[in-house]
Scaffold this motif. Structure first.
Motif, PDB file in Angstrom:
ATOM      1  N   GLY A  47     -30.792  63.414   6.865  1.00  0.00           N
ATOM      2  CA  GLY A  47     -31.180  63.362   8.146  1.00  0.00           C
ATOM      3  C   GLY A  47     -31.138  64.647   8.869  1.00  0.00           C
ATOM      4  O   GLY A  47     -31.366  64.669  10.184  1.00  0.00           O
ATOM      5  N   GLN A  48     -31.227  65.664   8.117  1.00  0.00           N
ATOM      6  CA  GLN A  48     -31.416  67.108   8.975  1.00  0.00           C
ATOM      7  C   GLN A  48     -32.861  67.003   9.196  1.00  0.00           C
ATOM      8  O   GLN A  48     -33.145  68.121  10.215  1.00  0.00           O
ATOM      9  CB  GLN A  48     -31.180  68.064   7.848  1.00  0.00           C
ATOM     10  N   LEU A  49     -33.753  66.660   8.621  1.00  0.00           N
ATOM     11  CA  LEU A  49     -35.095  66.451   9.013  1.00  0.00           C
ATOM     12  C   LEU A  49     -35.693  64.934   9.121  1.00  0.00           C
ATOM     13  O   LEU A  49     -34.852  64.089   8.606  1.00  0.00           O
ATOM     14  CB  LEU A  49     -35.956  67.146   7.975  1.00  0.00           C
ATOM     15  N   VAL A  50     -36.507  64.700  10.176  1.00  0.00           N
ATOM     16  CA  VAL A  50     -36.794  63.360  10.234  1.00  0.00           C
ATOM     17  C   VAL A  50     -38.506  63.504  10.312  1.00  0.00           C
ATOM     18  O   VAL A  50     -39.198  64.274  10.607  1.00  0.00           O
ATOM     19  CB  VAL A  50     -36.519  62.956  11.880  1.00  0.00           C
ATOM     20  N   SER A  51     -39.030  62.392   9.275  1.00  0.00           N
ATOM     21  CA  SER A  51     -40.396  62.338   9.064  1.00  0.00           C
ATOM     22  C   SER A  51     -41.061  61.509  10.313  1.00  0.00           C
ATOM     23  O   SER A  51     -40.559  60.590  10.779  1.00  0.00           O
ATOM     24  CB  SER A  51     -40.591  61.722   7.789  1.00  0.00           C
ATOM     25  N   VAL A  52     -42.101  62.015  10.753  1.00  0.00           N
ATOM     26  CA  VAL A  52     -43.103  61.371  11.683  1.00  0.00           C
ATOM     27  C   VAL A  52     -44.500  61.026  11.441  1.00  0.00           C
ATOM     28  O   VAL A  52     -44.756  61.707  10.297  1.00  0.00           O
ATOM     29  CB  VAL A  52     -42.958  62.388  13.044  1.00  0.00           C
ATOM     30  N   SER A  54     -36.946  68.763  12.978  1.00  0.00           N
ATOM     31  CA  SER A  54     -35.369  68.575  13.185  1.00  0.00           C
ATOM     32  C   SER A  54     -34.772  67.645  14.276  1.00  0.00           C
ATOM     33  O   SER A  54     -35.785  67.237  15.192  1.00  0.00           O
ATOM     34  CB  SER A  54     -34.647  69.752  13.477  1.00  0.00           C
ATOM     35  N   PRO A  55     -34.124  66.794  14.199  1.00  0.00           N
ATOM     36  CA  PRO A  55     -33.527  65.758  15.337  1.00  0.00           C
ATOM     37  C   PRO A  55     -33.330  66.459  16.655  1.00  0.00           C
ATOM     38  O   PRO A  55     -33.839  65.820  17.646  1.00  0.00           O
ATOM     39  CB  PRO A  55     -32.216  65.052  14.892  1.00  0.00           C
ATOM     40  N   ALA A  56     -33.148  67.671  16.783  1.00  0.00           N
ATOM     41  CA  ALA A  56     -32.757  68.576  17.923  1.00  0.00           C
ATOM     42  C   ALA A  56     -34.023  68.759  18.454  1.00  0.00           C
ATOM     43  O   ALA A  56     -34.456  68.827  19.768  1.00  0.00           O
ATOM     44  CB  ALA A  56     -32.044  70.035  17.439  1.00  0.00           C
ATOM     45  N   TYR A  57     -35.178  69.000  17.373  1.00  0.00           N
ATOM     46  CA  TYR A  57     -36.453  69.434  18.222  1.00  0.00           C
ATOM     47  C   TYR A  57     -37.213  68.034  18.810  1.00  0.00           C
ATOM     48  O   TYR A  57     -37.786  68.245  19.906  1.00  0.00           O
ATOM     49  CB  TYR A  57     -37.433  69.891  17.074  1.00  0.00           C
TER      50      TYR A  57
END
Length: 308
Positions: free
Chosen positions: A247-252, A168-171
């Motif tokens: 956008g609730q999750l972001v791929s890294v 998540s963006p928050a994490y």
């Protein structure tokens, strides 16, 4: 001598009233027709035909024998038509097994559409994350995901799936975004059924052991945990694609992602690939995406996938 030897020749002579015409019908010589019919009469110890220079006609025994033989040959023709129709129009039972989530989200709608196309087909779709023994369980086809191991199975690649490491963006705001595999040691990794994640580094596949304070064998549970900021998760696209899009999750670590893993159709190599199975496999290939391997070939089974 086969009990059927001479029967086709005799019937052809009886119907054309000529050895020559019978030979033309069957695509063989007149002499061969004569030999086969004579051998048949000898075996039956009965005269079936009257032969004159002008005409060939049936004896009483020949007339009785012809009536029975005609029924048998008609039955064989009907059996051939039935098999041909079965190949053209699948019918009967078709048993397929697949992993639960992939089955629910991707496979089941396609199988349902296939069943609509062929109303005489009885379909049983068994969704389970246990890898069933196809022969023992009487399965016609199994759908497997990920890398496969050598086995006695035959496999055809249907499509590909992509694994994403995401959070998540928050994490990521709280703990930072990892840019290398060594940085995973400093992160909370949400662990599935395997304690490693799969990557590709410098053209080579690499398994990296991960750890964290949450472990679960459910992809949905791990997705929920990632959405709530509990850590990084490596999950197939069908779990996370809508959350990545929103956008609730972001791929890294995208630059280290393996190329798309296979989605496979498996069946026992010693079992004839029936028309109904072949039609379903072709339909799945067409519906799921581009086929990377064009032919059926000895392959593998039991994919080692983190999450079914």
């Amino acid at each position: 001598m086969s009990e059927w030897a001479g029967v086709s020749e005799f019937v052809a002579v009886a119907e054309t009233e000529s050895f020559t015409a019978a030979g033309k019908r069957l695509g063989i010589s007149t002499a061969q027709v004569s030999r086969q019919v004579s051998a048949l009469e000898s075996r039956l110890a009965a005269k079936l035909l009257y032969r004159t220079t002008r005409k060939v006609s049936l004896t009483d025994a020949g007339r009785t024998y012809y009536q029975h033989c005609r029924q048998v040959l008609d039955g064989l023709s009907e059996a051939e038509r039935a098999v041909t129709n079965l190949q053209d129009t699948p019918r009967g039972q078709l048993r397929v097994t697949a992993p639960v989530t992939f089955g629910e989200r991707t496979l089941a709608p396609l199988v349902n559409d296939f069943a609509l196309r062929y109303p005489e087909l009885e379909v049983q779709l068994v969704l389970t994350n246990q890898r069933l023994d196809l022969v023992e369980e009487g399965m016609d086809l199994a759908i497997r995901l990920g890398k496969l191991e050598d086995s006695s199975m035959m496999a055809r690649r249907l499509a590909s799936r992509q694994l994403h490491v995401c959070a998540s963006p928050a994490y990521l705001a709280a703990y930072g975004e990892p840019h290398s595999l060594t940085e995973l040691e400093r992160h909370q990794c949400l662990v599935g059924t395997m304690d490693y994640w799969r990557f590709s580094e410098e053209g080579r596949s690499r398994n990296v052991r991960v750890k964290g304070r949450l472990r679960c064998n459910s992809g949905w549970a791990l997705t929920d945990a990632a959405l709530k900021g509990l850590g990084l998760a490596q999950l197939p696209d069908y779990y996370v694609q809508e959350f990545l899009a929103s956008g609730q999750l972001v791929s890294v670590l995208d630059h280290l992602s393996e190329q798309g893993e296979g989605v496979w159709a498996l069946y026992p190599h010693n079992r004839h690939l029936s028309p109904k199975v072949r039609l379903l496999v072709d339909y799945l290939v067409e519906s799921m995406g581009t086929l990377h391997m064009d032919s059926l070939q000895p392959q593998m089974k039991n994919p080692r996938a983190n999450i079914p």
